[in-house]
Design a protein around this motif. Structure first.
Motif, PDB file in Angstrom:
ATOM      1  N   UNK A 170      -7.575 -11.413  -0.472  1.00  0.00           N
ATOM      2  CA  UNK A 170      -6.425 -10.797   0.028  1.00  0.00           C
ATOM      3  C   UNK A 170      -6.171 -11.437   1.381  1.00  0.00           C
ATOM      4  N   UNK A 171      -4.952 -11.568   1.485  1.00  0.00           N
ATOM      5  CA  UNK A 171      -4.362 -12.098   3.059  1.00  0.00           C
ATOM      6  C   UNK A 171      -3.268 -11.116   3.476  1.00  0.00           C
ATOM      7  N   UNK A 172      -3.629 -10.298   4.552  1.00  0.00           N
ATOM      8  CA  UNK A 172      -2.440  -9.404   5.006  1.00  0.00           C
ATOM      9  C   UNK A 172      -1.256  -9.870   5.443  1.00  0.00           C
ATOM     10  N   UNK A 190       9.476  -3.952  -3.553  1.00  0.00           N
ATOM     11  CA  UNK A 190       8.903  -3.384  -2.058  1.00  0.00           C
ATOM     12  C   UNK A 190       9.923  -2.611  -1.541  1.00  0.00           C
ATOM     13  N   UNK A 191       9.463  -1.672  -0.854  1.00  0.00           N
ATOM     14  CA  UNK A 191      10.216  -0.471  -0.147  1.00  0.00           C
ATOM     15  C   UNK A 191       9.818  -0.645   1.280  1.00  0.00           C
ATOM     16  N   UNK A 239       0.873  -1.094  -0.056  1.00  0.00           N
ATOM     17  CA  UNK A 239      -0.137  -0.126   0.085  1.00  0.00           C
ATOM     18  C   UNK A 239       0.725   1.114   0.133  1.00  0.00           C
ATOM     19  N   UNK A 240       0.598   1.936  -1.072  1.00  0.00           N
ATOM     20  CA  UNK A 240       1.502   3.389  -1.090  1.00  0.00           C
ATOM     21  C   UNK A 240       0.427   4.337  -1.492  1.00  0.00           C
ATOM     22  N   UNK A 269      -3.139   0.262  -3.192  1.00  0.00           N
ATOM     23  CA  UNK A 269      -2.168  -0.955  -3.150  1.00  0.00           C
ATOM     24  C   UNK A 269      -1.717  -1.244  -4.596  1.00  0.00           C
ATOM     25  N   UNK A 270      -0.393  -1.265  -4.502  1.00  0.00           N
ATOM     26  CA  UNK A 270       0.484  -1.301  -5.938  1.00  0.00           C
ATOM     27  C   UNK A 270       0.850  -2.866  -5.977  1.00  0.00           C
ATOM     28  N   UNK A 271       0.796  -3.335  -7.140  1.00  0.00           N
ATOM     29  CA  UNK A 271       1.220  -4.750  -7.388  1.00  0.00           C
ATOM     30  C   UNK A 271       2.868  -4.802  -7.330  1.00  0.00           C
TER      31      UNK A 271
END
Length: 574
Positions: free
Chosen positions: A486-488, A464-465, A450-451, A455-457
């Protein structure tokens, strides 16, 4: 909820045939416990020296063609083949005269039938038949040698030209047929409760016996300990109950509570712990291309088979062998059933575990069908130091073809590993299964971060950052039949990881191997503790910079379905 109840004990076996159309065993659960009936009257027959036999000598014998009462037969010695069975172990060749033999030849299940000389001494046991097909010519294992333990069991005994000519002159067998030699009367393992298709299509595992023959269900045998007499029926089993794995033959002699029979091995195990059973014959079935076979019910266990050697099996009446209780409770669409099997040979426990699960599933699910299942299991036993141990796990399975046929391997594999550890016992194996029609599963489709409120693929150049000393927040994209879910996913990034790069991977439990090299109970406990369920996800973060290396692993779930597939993306820590 409807409960399916097990019916009374029974087992019917074709004493080891590969050609039976209907199956080898008709059996349900056998009563576990020593018989209360009287012990059989011992015959303690003395052995007749083989070197005193001559061609043309008249003989008599005993065997059962129906029920439990031995019937007499007559015969004539054709000759003695020196070292015919093995080194220093001769074979006596006899032509048998009996209506059933004229119809079916020397049949499977006649193994062990005693053959006597004219003075009543015991020559030996019927154990071999001519290789070419049904015949009245029997190969006899000398009784004087039935306690010898030789190194190798011959599958076929050759016949020389002179012996073939003698057999041809005395019988209706041609010289060419006689020259094909003798073969041990077949004794393949007969398995009740498991359909032939299941035996044939099971995955190759070292604990699943090759050549096992399937059977149906029948009524209990009307047979007791007192029926174990010379010429009477006897059976030896690896397990009995829902899944009975057994062979049926004939008693050669009984003396001082010990029973000797078969005249050849059951499974050639040497020292063993098979259970000893009486049996009742239904009939003898002729076979046009091979030896006929005996169809028989076996009764409750009455003792232990302690020796299984080249010249036959030996057992004693009374005490039963130490046993492993193996059970499965299956529930499907409001029906539930608990099936139980008593296993007496340790190296058969894994196969019995697999067979029990699949047999009970076939009874409750009653179809080969796609589906899913949750299963919990517990193994209890004793470690090498005498202390008790318990291993337990629960998991979820899914299959788009046959859910019943896929759920038993994992548990059976572990039982197999435990039974191979010297000094470790497996006392019970219990499992509980809840089956569903829904075969759907998830597949890991991607990883997102999430940015800026969205949510960014990740992947395809998007990494990932993460921030050193903070928590990396992601989510796994799971694709199912109804679409995406979706699973956190969260992972703590250590403060020391600043400036490091690496990768983060997400893998579904259904894609992972959860086994290991089990060399002790402690190792088994460690493996089970570390097993990942098929409906869980393993998240692994790996970071590197010069000589520094960081690795973190986390298990997420369980979710509501089996998860397959995996994804991996790059990650950078700022």
């Amino acid at each position: 909820m409807t409960t399916i109840r097990r019916r009374g004990p029974a087992l019917v076996t074709l004493a080891g045939t590969a050609t039976a159309a209907a199956g080898l065993l008709l059996g349900t659960t056998l009563v576990a416990g020593p018989a209360t009936s009287a012990e059989p009257a011992g015959d303690c027959a003395p052995a007749f020296p083989v070197d005193e036999l001559a061609a043309g000598d008249a003989v008599t014998g005993l065997t059962v063609t129906r029920g439990t009462t031995p019937e007499p037969f007559t015969g004539e010695v054709l000759g003695v083949q020196e070292d015919g069975i093995g080194p220093d172990l001769d074979m006596v060749m006899v032509e048998v005269d009996m209506p059933e033999v004229q119809k079916a030849g020397i049949w499977q299940g006649m193994s062990g039938s005693p053959v006597y000389a004219a003075d009543g001494r015991l020559i030996g046991a019927v154990a071999y038949g001519l290789s070419f097909g049904p015949s009245a010519v029997a190969g006899i294992t000398p009784f004087a040698d039935m306690d010898d333990y030789l190194a190798e069991a011959p599958a076929r005994v050759p016949v020389g030209k002179a012996a073939a000519a003698s057999i041809a002159r005395a019988t209706g067998v041609t010289r060419a047929q006689a020259a094909q030699g003798f073969r041990q009367l077949p004794m393949p393992l007969a398995v009740s409760g498991v359909r032939a298709e299941r035996l044939a299509t099971a995955e190759d595992r070292p604990y699943l016996p090759r050549g096992a023959k399937a059977a149906g269900l029948g009524r209990a045998a009307d047979a007791a300990a007192e029926d174990l007499v010379a010429g009477g029926n006897m059976a030896a089993s690896l397990s009995y109950g829902d899944v009975t794995q057994a062979g049926v033959g004939t008693v050669t002699s009984v003396c001082n509570g010990r029973v000797v029979g078969f005249g050849h091995p059951m499974a050639f195990e040497g020292e063993t712990t098979m259970s000893l059973h009486p049996a009742s014959v239904i009939y003898v079935q002729a076979d046009p291309v091979g030896p006929g076979f005996k169809v028989a019910n076996i009764g409750a266990p009455v003792g232990t088979v302690s020796e299984d050697h080249l010249t036959g099996i030996t057992g004693f009446l009374g005490a039963l062998p130490r046993a492993t209780t193996i059970s499965n409770t299956a529930t499907y669409q409001g029906r539930t059933r608990t099936g139980t099997t008593t296993n007496t040979v340790d190296n058969a426990a894994a196969g019995t575990t697999f067979y029990q699960i699949i047999a009970n599933h076939d009874r409750v699910v009653d179809a080969i069908m796609p589906g899913s299942e949750t299963m919990s299991w517990t193994i209890r036993g004793t470690d090498t130091d005498g202390s008790a141990y318990e291993l337990a796990f629960d998991d979820r399975y899914a299959s788009d073809y046959d859910i019943s046929g896929e759920v038993g391997y994992e548990l059976a594999d572990l039982v197999y590993a435990l039974t191979r550890i010297t000094g470790v016992t497996v006392d019970s194996v219990t499992s509980e299964s809840v089956v569903s029609d829904d075969p759907s599963s998830y597949r890991v489709r991607g990883i997102q971060q999430k940015r800026g409120g969205r949510w960014v693929p990740l992947g395809k150049g998007e990494r990932a950052e993460a921030k050193a000393g903070s928590t990396l927040v992601l989510r796994a994209v799971l694709a199912g039949a109804e679409g995406l879910s979706y699973e956190p996913l969260t992972m703590k990034v250590p403060a020391s990881a600043k400036g490091m790069k690496g990768r983060i991977s997400v893998q579904g439990g259904g894609w992972m191997y959860g086994g290991g090299n089990v060399t002790s109970v402690a190792k088994a406990e460690k493996i089970v503790d570390g097993m990942i369920r098929n409906d869980e996800l393993e998240v692994e973060l790996t970071l590197e910079k010069r000589r520094k290396h960081v690795e973190r692993t986390k298990i997420v779930g369980p979710v509501d379905r089996v998860v397959n597939g995996a994804k991996r993306v790059r990650v950078v820590v700022k």
